[in-house]
Motif scaffolding. Sequence first.
Motif, PDB file in Angstrom:
ATOM      1  N   ARG A   1       0.797  -1.231   0.112  1.00 61.88           N
ATOM      2  CA  ARG A   1       0.049   0.035  -0.045  1.00 61.88           C
ATOM      3  C   ARG A   1       0.806   1.450  -0.065  1.00 61.88           C
ATOM      4  NH1 ARG A   1      -2.609  -2.948   4.401  1.00 61.88           N
ATOM      5  NH2 ARG A   1      -4.527  -3.971   3.238  1.00 61.88           N
ATOM      6  N   LEU A   2       1.891   1.177   0.720  1.00 56.13           N
ATOM      7  CA  LEU A   2       3.009   2.432   0.769  1.00 56.13           C
ATOM      8  C   LEU A   2       3.485   2.755  -0.515  1.00 56.13           C
ATOM      9  CD1 LEU A   2       4.423   1.917   4.186  1.00 56.13           C
ATOM     10  CD2 LEU A   2       2.890   3.836   3.553  1.00 56.13           C
ATOM     11  N   VAL A   3       3.875   1.500  -1.456  1.00 59.44           N
ATOM     12  CA  VAL A   3       4.484   1.714  -2.629  1.00 59.44           C
ATOM     13  C   VAL A   3       3.543   2.209  -3.606  1.00 59.44           C
ATOM     14  CG1 VAL A   3       5.312   0.415  -4.772  1.00 59.44           C
ATOM     15  CG2 VAL A   3       6.067  -0.499  -2.311  1.00 59.44           C
ATOM     16  N   GLY A   4       2.302   1.843  -3.461  1.00 57.81           N
ATOM     17  CA  GLY A   4       1.141   2.306  -4.347  1.00 57.81           C
ATOM     18  C   GLY A   4       0.836   3.843  -4.076  1.00 57.81           C
ATOM     19  N   LEU A   5       0.997   4.176  -2.802  1.00 60.54           N
ATOM     20  CA  LEU A   5       0.969   5.855  -2.350  1.00 60.54           C
ATOM     21  C   LEU A   5       1.997   6.389  -2.788  1.00 60.54           C
ATOM     22  CD1 LEU A   5      -0.779   5.292   1.324  1.00 60.54           C
ATOM     23  CD2 LEU A   5      -1.661   6.348  -0.729  1.00 60.54           C
ATOM     24  N   ALA A   6       3.382   5.872  -2.606  1.00 61.17           N
ATOM     25  CA  ALA A   6       4.372   6.508  -3.106  1.00 61.17           C
ATOM     26  C   ALA A   6       4.488   6.875  -4.487  1.00 61.17           C
ATOM     27  CB  ALA A   6       5.785   5.857  -2.575  1.00 61.17           C
ATOM     28  N   MET A   7       3.870   6.038  -5.363  1.00 63.77           N
ATOM     29  CA  MET A   7       3.773   5.895  -6.750  1.00 63.77           C
ATOM     30  C   MET A   7       2.644   7.201  -7.216  1.00 63.77           C
ATOM     31  SD  MET A   7       4.211   2.130  -7.975  1.00 63.77           S
ATOM     32  CE  MET A   7       4.199   2.618  -9.789  1.00 63.77           C
TER      33      MET A   7
ATOM     34  N   ALA B   1      11.434  13.098  -9.322  1.00 64.48           N
ATOM     35  CA  ALA B   1      11.945  11.661  -9.560  1.00 64.48           C
ATOM     36  C   ALA B   1      12.950  10.882  -8.530  1.00 64.48           C
ATOM     37  CB  ALA B   1      12.654  11.698 -10.936  1.00 64.48           C
ATOM     38  N   ILE B   2      13.684  11.694  -8.033  1.00 63.78           N
ATOM     39  CA  ILE B   2      14.639  11.489  -7.272  1.00 63.78           C
ATOM     40  C   ILE B   2      14.120  10.880  -5.696  1.00 63.78           C
ATOM     41  CG2 ILE B   2      16.546  11.935  -5.467  1.00 63.78           C
ATOM     42  CD1 ILE B   2      17.574  11.373  -8.541  1.00 63.78           C
ATOM     43  N   ALA B   3      13.061  11.753  -5.284  1.00 65.61           N
ATOM     44  CA  ALA B   3      12.317  11.553  -4.107  1.00 65.61           C
ATOM     45  C   ALA B   3      11.450  10.207  -4.343  1.00 65.61           C
ATOM     46  CB  ALA B   3      11.204  12.905  -3.885  1.00 65.61           C
ATOM     47  N   MET B   4      10.676  10.032  -5.448  1.00 65.85           N
ATOM     48  CA  MET B   4       9.947   8.921  -5.665  1.00 65.85           C
ATOM     49  C   MET B   4      10.816   7.664  -5.875  1.00 65.85           C
ATOM     50  SD  MET B   4       6.923   8.039  -8.606  1.00 65.85           S
ATOM     51  CE  MET B   4       8.275   8.149 -10.040  1.00 65.85           C
ATOM     52  N   ALA B   5      11.998   7.707  -6.571  1.00 65.90           N
ATOM     53  CA  ALA B   5      12.835   6.624  -6.576  1.00 65.90           C
ATOM     54  C   ALA B   5      13.494   5.917  -5.262  1.00 65.90           C
ATOM     55  CB  ALA B   5      14.128   6.732  -7.447  1.00 65.90           C
ATOM     56  N   LEU B   6      13.840   7.065  -4.388  1.00 70.52           N
ATOM     57  CA  LEU B   6      14.206   6.811  -2.947  1.00 70.52           C
ATOM     58  C   LEU B   6      13.116   6.162  -2.136  1.00 70.52           C
ATOM     59  CD1 LEU B   6      16.189   9.985  -1.910  1.00 70.52           C
ATOM     60  CD2 LEU B   6      17.222   7.654  -2.136  1.00 70.52           C
ATOM     61  N   ALA B   7      11.783   6.611  -2.260  1.00 70.80           N
ATOM     62  CA  ALA B   7      10.816   6.067  -1.575  1.00 70.80           C
ATOM     63  C   ALA B   7      10.367   4.705  -1.884  1.00 70.80           C
ATOM     64  CB  ALA B   7       9.557   7.050  -1.621  1.00 70.80           C
ATOM     65  N   VAL B   8      10.457   4.500  -3.488  1.00 70.08           N
ATOM     66  CA  VAL B   8      10.058   3.194  -3.724  1.00 70.08           C
ATOM     67  C   VAL B   8      10.890   2.084  -3.439  1.00 70.08           C
ATOM     68  CG1 VAL B   8       9.450   1.859  -5.700  1.00 70.08           C
ATOM     69  CG2 VAL B   8       8.278   3.884  -5.363  1.00 70.08           C
ATOM     70  N   ASN B   9      12.590   2.387  -3.531  1.00 68.50           N
ATOM     71  CA  ASN B   9      13.605   1.737  -3.276  1.00 68.50           C
ATOM     72  C   ASN B   9      13.571   1.322  -1.837  1.00 68.50           C
ATOM     73  OD1 ASN B   9      14.667   0.977  -5.824  1.00 68.50           O
ATOM     74  ND2 ASN B   9      14.977   3.158  -6.015  1.00 68.50           N
ATOM     75  N   VAL B  10      13.507   2.150  -0.852  1.00 71.69           N
ATOM     76  CA  VAL B  10      13.393   1.907   0.471  1.00 71.69           C
ATOM     77  C   VAL B  10      12.229   0.772   0.594  1.00 71.69           C
ATOM     78  CG1 VAL B  10      12.841   2.900   2.777  1.00 71.69           C
ATOM     79  CG2 VAL B  10      14.272   3.981   1.303  1.00 71.69           C
TER      80      VAL B  10
END
Length: 90
Positions: A37-43, A64-73
């Motif tokens: 769910r958090l991945v979906g919200l980050a996207m 793009a940097i913020a989204m990449a960091l969030a999804v990768n964490v």
Amino acid sequence: MGDGLFPALVIGASALPAFLLARSFARDRPRMATVMRLVGLAMLAGALGLAWAGGDRTRTFAVAIAMALAVNVLALLVLVDVIRRRRGGR
């Protein structure tokens, strides 16, 4: 379509599988469901950020940097969950 709107729509639509996976994990693997769910919200947040950026290169890069960091964490959290389950932990 305005600059940045098409990528925002694509990213937003690609969040749907994360929510569907979360729903399928909800009963048996609640921790994984929460992470998905958090991945979906980050996207979705990334999609909104791209729409806000409106094609501005600096803003788009920052989003793009913020989204990449969030999804990768969050992906690392999924990996940790998978490893724990394989080792027999919960």
